[in-house]
Design a protein around this motif. Sequence first.
Motif, PDB file in Angstrom:
ATOM      1  N   ASP A 173       0.840  -1.195   0.000  1.00 49.17           N
ATOM      2  CA  ASP A 173       0.000   0.000   0.000  1.00 49.17           C
ATOM      3  C   ASP A 173       0.877   1.249   0.000  1.00 49.17           C
ATOM      4  OD1 ASP A 173      -2.220  -1.543   0.014  1.00 49.17           O
ATOM      5  OD2 ASP A 173      -2.783  -1.155   2.108  1.00 49.17           O
ATOM      6  N   ASP A 175       0.330   4.013   1.573  1.00 48.87           N
ATOM      7  CA  ASP A 175       0.165   4.910   2.727  1.00 48.87           C
ATOM      8  C   ASP A 175       0.984   4.455   3.931  1.00 48.87           C
ATOM      9  OD1 ASP A 175      -1.351   2.639   3.200  1.00 48.87           O
ATOM     10  OD2 ASP A 175      -2.982   3.713   4.192  1.00 48.87           O
ATOM     11  N   HIS A 316       0.274   3.133   9.111  1.00 51.61           N
ATOM     12  CA  HIS A 316      -0.265   3.716   7.875  1.00 51.61           C
ATOM     13  C   HIS A 316      -1.301   4.766   8.212  1.00 51.61           C
ATOM     14  CE1 HIS A 316      -3.925   0.828   7.277  1.00 51.61           C
ATOM     15  NE2 HIS A 316      -3.596   0.915   8.537  1.00 51.61           N
ATOM     16  N   GLU A 317      -1.837   5.425   7.187  1.00 54.05           N
ATOM     17  CA  GLU A 317      -2.799   6.500   7.404  1.00 54.05           C
ATOM     18  C   GLU A 317      -4.052   5.978   8.097  1.00 54.05           C
ATOM     19  OE1 GLU A 317      -1.817   9.407   7.251  1.00 54.05           O
ATOM     20  OE2 GLU A 317      -2.223  10.333   5.330  1.00 54.05           O
ATOM     21  N   LYS A 319      -7.837   5.990   8.408  1.00 56.04           N
ATOM     22  CA  LYS A 319      -8.835   6.428   7.427  1.00 56.04           C
ATOM     23  C   LYS A 319     -10.251   6.570   8.010  1.00 56.04           C
ATOM     24  CE  LYS A 319      -6.128   6.202   3.589  1.00 56.04           C
ATOM     25  NZ  LYS A 319      -5.408   5.117   3.010  1.00 56.04           N
TER      26      LYS A 319
END
Length: 401
Positions: A173, A175, A316-317, A319
């Motif tokens: 990914d 992110d 990671h981000e 969301k």
Amino acid sequence: MRLELPRHAERFGANIIHDIQKVYELDAGNVIDQQFSDPFHVVQQVSAEQLHEVESQMAIIIPVKNERLRLLEGILYGIPHYCLPIIVSNSSRNEIDRFRLEQNVVENYCRFAKKNYLLVHQKDPVLALAFEKAGYPHMHDEAGLLRNGKAEGMLLGIALARAMGKKYVGFIDADNYFPGGVFEYVRIYSATMAKAGSDYAMTRILWHSKPKIVDDQLFFAKYGRVSRITNNYLNLFASQHTGFETSILKTGNAGEHALSMPLALELDYSAGFSVETYHFINMFEKFGGILPCPCPDVMKSGVHIYQVESRNPHLHEAKGDEHLHEMIEYSLAVIYHSPLCMPALKQEILEELHRQKILELGQEPLRPRIYPSLKTIDWNIFSGHLDFSDISNVQHTFIQN
Ligand code: GDP
Ligand code: CO
């Protein structure tokens, strides 16, 4: 790299699902230590040569949609030199042309690192045309372009990797905050593929931990909310057919995963965020020995599924809750709609979706679109529509409308 040997495995028809393997050493040196070949040793060594051999035949597909450019750039830093990054972007091109910005970042980085790459936009009409002419019209939307969605981007990436003659595909990914984590994931892919027990192999990463801030303190969570739910129902799904309770499935939502090309071309894919969970469902359906199997080769060779725990934490981000709900619904939907899902389990899934406040009682989960396997594509026609015949001699290639 030194990896724990897969010790415990469970079989479901031709699927051999290996229990979690740990990473023992990120770099195990260049000299093969014969002691690691001893059948009673629990750790295996994969030499730098073996890793590089696989990596030179591996494409790393990076699906990206409107992620921070710094993160996308960081991913590239973590990908071993011999792998070919294929960046499949579905970023917006309206007021700010984010795809153009991504192109700048990727091009700059790859020029300095002398690295080949492929960067495409999911909505490029050239790509839609190549799929259509090559006999794969399944991913097109009303406008005749490829549909939105992460799974759709992944399928596009696999097709491009196949057209480039790659033998393995790995997914990362865009992110991810830690290039070091990315590097480890790819190394895990190449180590397991180098040692795979069959031409049909899949590797799925279990994150070591996911750091979060809880009460002003760092907390390293092991399983996310979505994975906990998905894995539980996947295991129930597997148990209902064997009659033995199991907890072997621990990577139901592994976005970070790799496939050998023969397996990647054999599988069907489910749209959007259900794609990773559907891998298992589809493998149970196709190779589980319950439904008729259209692929005798696979049944003979067996499919090896490796689940490896990384050492790096995964960051990671975030969301948001809505995204988590979407993930849960999609993941459970593909279990629910499988022809192999028994009525009692269906009922439990409906109750779970109700408990999670995702569905009302009496509502059925959505039915994600299923894309048939890519093996029917005529690769000569597909490649003929794309002009990247000699990427091995080109430093950067780029298709653009
Ligand atoms: P999560 O990490 O599984 O919760 O999901 P993310 O929202 O982080 O998505 C995973 C990856 O897929 C990220 O790199 C996204 O930018 C990317 N992605 C999401 N939607 C699309 C899409 O429609 N097309 C492409 N090519 N990538 C997408
Ligand atoms: Co993410």
